[in-house]
Every structure is written in C-alpha cells, then in structure tokens.
Design an enzyme around this catalytic site. Structure first.
Site, PDB file in Angstrom:
ATOM      1  N   GLY A 261       0.855  -1.192   0.000  1.00  0.00           N
ATOM      2  CA  GLY A 261       0.000   0.000   0.000  1.00  0.00           C
ATOM      3  C   GLY A 261       0.884   1.233   0.000  1.00  0.00           C
ATOM      4  N   ALA A 262       2.068   1.084  -0.614  1.00  0.00           N
ATOM      5  CA  ALA A 262       3.131   2.091  -0.505  1.00  0.00           C
ATOM      6  C   ALA A 262       2.760   3.452  -1.089  1.00  0.00           C
ATOM      7  CB  ALA A 262       4.401   1.567  -1.181  1.00  0.00           C
TER       8      ALA A 262
ATOM      9  N   GLY B  96      -0.284   4.757  -0.916  1.00  0.00           N
ATOM     10  CA  GLY B  96      -1.416   5.322  -0.187  1.00  0.00           C
ATOM     11  C   GLY B  96      -0.977   6.301   0.899  1.00  0.00           C
ATOM     12  N   ARG B  97      -1.977   6.917   1.564  1.00  0.00           N
ATOM     13  CA  ARG B  97      -1.664   7.919   2.604  1.00  0.00           C
ATOM     14  C   ARG B  97      -0.782   7.321   3.694  1.00  0.00           C
ATOM     15  NH1 ARG B  97      -7.827   9.772   2.554  1.00  0.00           N
ATOM     16  NH2 ARG B  97      -7.876   7.525   2.277  1.00  0.00           N
TER      17      ARG B  97
ATOM     18  N   GLY C 165      -1.872  -3.181   9.387  1.00  0.00           N
ATOM     19  CA  GLY C 165      -2.640  -2.042   9.898  1.00  0.00           C
ATOM     20  C   GLY C 165      -3.926  -1.836   9.120  1.00  0.00           C
ATOM     21  N   THR C 166      -4.074  -2.568   8.035  1.00  0.00           N
ATOM     22  CA  THR C 166      -5.290  -2.459   7.212  1.00  0.00           C
ATOM     23  C   THR C 166      -6.517  -2.809   8.052  1.00  0.00           C
ATOM     24  OG1 THR C 166      -3.974  -3.132   5.317  1.00  0.00           O
ATOM     25  CG2 THR C 166      -6.362  -3.278   5.075  1.00  0.00           C
TER      26      THR C 166
ATOM     27  N   ASN D  80      -5.505   0.134  15.044  1.00  0.00           N
ATOM     28  CA  ASN D  80      -4.956   1.454  15.395  1.00  0.00           C
ATOM     29  C   ASN D  80      -3.538   1.245  15.914  1.00  0.00           C
ATOM     30  OD1 ASN D  80      -4.294   3.962  16.652  1.00  0.00           O
ATOM     31  ND2 ASN D  80      -6.463   4.469  16.562  1.00  0.00           N
TER      32      ASN D  80
ATOM     33  N   HIS E  84     -13.803  13.682  14.324  1.00  0.00           N
ATOM     34  CA  HIS E  84     -12.953  13.489  13.144  1.00  0.00           C
ATOM     35  C   HIS E  84     -13.284  14.552  12.101  1.00  0.00           C
ATOM     36  CE1 HIS E  84     -12.193   9.485  14.902  1.00  0.00           C
ATOM     37  NE2 HIS E  84     -11.063   9.531  14.198  1.00  0.00           N
TER      38      HIS E  84
ATOM     39  N   LYS F 191     -14.815  12.061   6.967  1.00  0.00           N
ATOM     40  CA  LYS F 191     -14.901  10.683   7.484  1.00  0.00           C
ATOM     41  C   LYS F 191     -16.309  10.127   7.276  1.00  0.00           C
ATOM     42  CE  LYS F 191     -13.764   7.742  11.412  1.00  0.00           C
ATOM     43  NZ  LYS F 191     -12.978   6.781  10.626  1.00  0.00           N
TER      44      LYS F 191
ATOM     45  N   THR G 298     -11.987   3.312  16.233  1.00  0.00           N
ATOM     46  CA  THR G 298     -11.282   3.442  17.513  1.00  0.00           C
ATOM     47  C   THR G 298     -12.275   3.666  18.653  1.00  0.00           C
ATOM     48  OG1 THR G 298      -9.334   4.290  16.399  1.00  0.00           O
ATOM     49  CG2 THR G 298      -9.533   4.798  18.749  1.00  0.00           C
TER      50      THR G 298
HETATM   51  P1  NAD Z   1      -5.232   4.779   0.898  1.00  0.00           P
HETATM   52  O1  NAD Z   1      -6.430   4.483   0.057  1.00  0.00           O
HETATM   53  O2  NAD Z   1      -4.642   6.147   0.854  1.00  0.00           O
HETATM   54  O3  NAD Z   1      -4.049   3.738   0.528  1.00  0.00           O
HETATM   55  C1  NAD Z   1      -4.242   2.381   0.281  1.00  0.00           C
HETATM   56  C2  NAD Z   1      -3.202   1.960  -0.756  1.00  0.00           C
HETATM   57  O4  NAD Z   1      -3.256   0.542  -0.892  1.00  0.00           O
HETATM   58  C3  NAD Z   1      -3.484   2.566  -2.140  1.00  0.00           C
HETATM   59  O5  NAD Z   1      -2.303   3.132  -2.676  1.00  0.00           O
HETATM   60  C4  NAD Z   1      -3.946   1.359  -2.944  1.00  0.00           C
HETATM   61  O6  NAD Z   1      -3.599   1.442  -4.331  1.00  0.00           O
HETATM   62  C5  NAD Z   1      -3.182   0.240  -2.260  1.00  0.00           C
HETATM   63  N1  NAD Z   1      -3.745  -1.070  -2.534  1.00  0.00           N
HETATM   64  C6  NAD Z   1      -5.045  -1.426  -2.582  1.00  0.00           C
HETATM   65  N2  NAD Z   1      -5.155  -2.724  -2.920  1.00  0.00           N
HETATM   66  C7  NAD Z   1      -3.903  -3.182  -3.092  1.00  0.00           C
HETATM   67  C8  NAD Z   1      -3.371  -4.441  -3.457  1.00  0.00           C
HETATM   68  N3  NAD Z   1      -4.157  -5.469  -3.756  1.00  0.00           N
HETATM   69  N4  NAD Z   1      -2.028  -4.571  -3.516  1.00  0.00           N
HETATM   70  C9  NAD Z   1      -1.213  -3.529  -3.256  1.00  0.00           C
HETATM   71  N5  NAD Z   1      -1.671  -2.299  -2.909  1.00  0.00           N
HETATM   72  C10 NAD Z   1      -2.995  -2.139  -2.831  1.00  0.00           C
HETATM   73  O7  NAD Z   1      -5.642   4.373   2.375  1.00  0.00           O
HETATM   74  P2  NAD Z   1      -4.902   4.713   3.743  1.00  0.00           P
HETATM   75  O8  NAD Z   1      -5.536   5.904   4.390  1.00  0.00           O
HETATM   76  O9  NAD Z   1      -3.418   4.691   3.532  1.00  0.00           O
HETATM   77  O10 NAD Z   1      -5.338   3.447   4.622  1.00  0.00           O
HETATM   78  C11 NAD Z   1      -4.980   2.137   4.240  1.00  0.00           C
HETATM   79  C12 NAD Z   1      -5.552   1.157   5.247  1.00  0.00           C
HETATM   80  O11 NAD Z   1      -4.984   1.398   6.528  1.00  0.00           O
HETATM   81  C13 NAD Z   1      -7.065   1.282   5.445  1.00  0.00           C
HETATM   82  O12 NAD Z   1      -7.586  -0.009   5.694  1.00  0.00           O
HETATM   83  C14 NAD Z   1      -7.180   2.167   6.678  1.00  0.00           C
HETATM   84  O13 NAD Z   1      -8.407   1.999   7.351  1.00  0.00           O
HETATM   85  C15 NAD Z   1      -6.020   1.647   7.476  1.00  0.00           C
HETATM   86  N6  NAD Z   1      -5.501   2.571   8.493  1.00  0.00           N
HETATM   87  C16 NAD Z   1      -5.077   2.002   9.656  1.00  0.00           C
HETATM   88  C17 NAD Z   1      -4.498   2.775  10.639  1.00  0.00           C
HETATM   89  C18 NAD Z   1      -3.969   2.106  11.869  1.00  0.00           C
HETATM   90  O14 NAD Z   1      -3.590   2.795  12.824  1.00  0.00           O
HETATM   91  N7  NAD Z   1      -3.888   0.772  11.879  1.00  0.00           N
HETATM   92  C19 NAD Z   1      -4.359   4.159  10.455  1.00  0.00           C
HETATM   93  C20 NAD Z   1      -4.805   4.722   9.249  1.00  0.00           C
HETATM   94  C21 NAD Z   1      -5.366   3.909   8.270  1.00  0.00           C
END
Ligand code: NAD
Length: 253
Positions: free
Chosen positions: A7-8, A10-11, A82-83, A108, A139, A143, A150
């Site tokens: 998910g590199a 992503g945010r 973390g997903t 979280n 939030h 959202k 959480t």
């Molecule tokens: P985001 O949409 O900005 O990023 C997700 C990334 O994953 C995207 O770049 C997407 O292209 C990529 N992706 C999707 N499917 C994929 C696959 N099959 N293979 C490779 N990459 C893939 O989302 P985000 O805000 O970065 O959040 C990502 C996840 O983390 C969400 O599930 C979110 O709820 C979770 N999250 C968890 C915490 C925590 O504290 N654990 C905090 C924030 C977000």
C-alpha cells in the site's frame, strides 16, 4: 530491520516510508502497490521482494490481506497489518500465518491509543458500575463511518473491563425522548474541519467525573507506531501478538 511496505502509494504507505527514513538501522527493501511507479520505486509483485525482507507492513486493502499474510508465512517474514475492515478469511489467514511467523493485526497502531485502550479497560473495571460511560469522538468532515473504529474499540475495552460485551451495552440512538439505561455505553460523534482524531472516554459518577483522552494531530503517529511494532516483532517466536505487548502495558482486568 528490512521492511516491505504494502500500500506504498497510499496515505499511510507514504507516511510509513517517510518515518522509515528516520528509523536507525532500517531499510526499505520493497514498496508494493497496485500500480508500479518507477520514480517512487514502487513495484507490484510482493513475492519477489519478500526474500530480502524480515518484516512486512501492510496498509492497503482488506481484499489483499489474506494473500499477503500467506506470502509472509511462506517466506518467513514477520507481518504488521494495519489495514482495517478485515473479514473472517483475512483473520483466519492471520492465524494460519502466525503458526509460521510473528504477526500483529492492529486497527490502530498509535502507541497513545494503545495505552488509552488499556487505561480505559482498567478504569472500567475499577470504578463502580454507577459511573456512566460515555465515549466522545471527533474526526474531519470527510470521514464516512461513525462512530469511529477506535471509538468502538474503546467501547469494547470499557465493556470488557466490566466483564461485558459492547453488543449488550451499546446505547441506542438517543434522539427524541429516551432516558439513559443503567449500564449502557453511549457514543457522541463530532464531524468537522480537519480533526485528525479525538477520543475521550468519560466516566460520569455522582459528584465526580473522570475523563481519559487522546488527541491525534498527525497521521505520522500511526506510521511511527507501526514501525515500532514491526521492530518489536523481529526475532519473536511465531504467534499472534497485540499492540499492548509492544508498549509493554496490559491492564490486568
Ligand atoms: P489509501 O487508500 O490512501 O491507501 C491504500 C493503498 O493501498 C493505495 O495506494 C492502494 O492502491 C493500495 N492497494 C489497494 N489494494 C492493493 C493491493 N491489492 N495490492 C497492493 N496495494 C494495494 O488508504 P490509507 O488511508 O493509507 O489506509 C490504508 C488502510 O490502513 C485502510 O484499511 C485504513 O483503514 C487503514 N488505516 C489504519 C491505521 C492504523 O492505525 N492501523 C491508520 C490509518 C489507516
């Protein structure tokens, strides 16, 4: 620590890669997303980079978690997931992978929220049942879900501290005329502006109140907590672990 981030692009992926640059003795050996990006060093094949790694950090999509965990198990790579929104298949894959490698699944990864959960569990167990428990969360305006994941986790921790489940104690919608039910756990939701994430658990008794709060001001806290957890996993025996073990504090109730 040799890290693969899934998910590199992503945010969170961007935040983890940034935090990794300040982590002594660490190296990014793979950045995986759905589409390759040569400029960013992002590729699409997780299997091909796992041989170089000793830990995977996954903030991508629940649909891919099971597959990623199986790949980690095959390559002997620890996993920090973390997903969020994982289904039963993904959770079963986490348990299966944990037979081979150390695994943390954490909705979280903030160290502060991890502590908050344990404090809330302990407080709910220690205070008499006539202290009413209310959870207030805020939030940003974009959202979609409410209450936050959480806030619900805090509700589950409070209920567990009282030896109950959130399902049996969560308050119904309070609009209109409805008195508070004894023992219920209420939720209040604020949405606005750019609030990153505020959570307060209020224990309201007769003549006194205890409030335990956490305010997130920067998404980087989730990235740093994830790195701390990933680092903690290295060298551990195979198994499922929790964020509370990473901070070394687990309330006894
Ligand atoms: P985001 O949409 O900005 O990023 C997700 C990334 O994953 C995207 O770049 C997407 O292209 C990529 N992706 C999707 N499917 C994929 C696959 N099959 N293979 C490779 N990459 C893939 O989302 P985000 O805000 O970065 O959040 C990502 C996840 O983390 C969400 O599930 C979110 O709820 C979770 N999250 C968890 C915490 C925590 O504290 N654990 C905090 C924030 C977000």
């Amino acid at each position: 620590m040799r890290v693969v981030v899934v998910g590199a692009a992503g945010r969170m992926g961007v935040a983890v890669r940034a935090a990794l640059q300040d982590w002594p003795g660490s190296k990014l050996v793979g950045a995986i997303d759905r589409e390759a990006n040569a400029q960013e060093g992002i590729t699409t094949d997780l299997e091909s980079v796992l041989a170089e790694a000793n830990v995977m950090i996954d903030f991508s999509s629940a649909a891919t978690t099971a597959k990623n965990l199986s790949a980690c198990a095959r390559h002997g790579v620890a996993a920090l997931v973390g997903t969020t929104g994982l289904d039963s298949e993904a959770l079963a894959a986490a348990n299966a992978a944990a037979a081979k490698v150390p695994v943390i699944v954490a909705a979280n990864t903030s160290l502060g929220v991890t502590l908050l959960l344990e404090l809330v569990r302990a407080a709910a167990g220690a205070l008499p049942a006539d202290f009413d428990i209310e959870i207030i969360e805020g939030h940003h305006r974009h959202k979609k879900d409410a209450p936050s994941g959480t806030a619900l986790a805090l509700g589950r921790a409070a209920a567990a501290g009282r030896g109950q489940t959130l399902d049996s104690t969560m308050a119904d919608d309070r609009r209109g005329e409805s008195a508070r039910r004894a023992g219920e756990i209420g939720f209040a939701v604020v949405r606005g502006g750019d609030i990153v994430g505020d959570h307060t658990v209020l224990f309201a008794g007769a003549g006194e109140r205890v409030a335990i709060s956490h305010q997130a001001t920067d998404r980087a806290i989730f990235a740093r907590g994830a790195l701390q957890a990933a680092f903690w996993l290295l060298g551990r025996a195979p198994g499922r672990y929790e964020m509370s073990e990473v901070i070394g504090f687990k309330s006894i109730t």
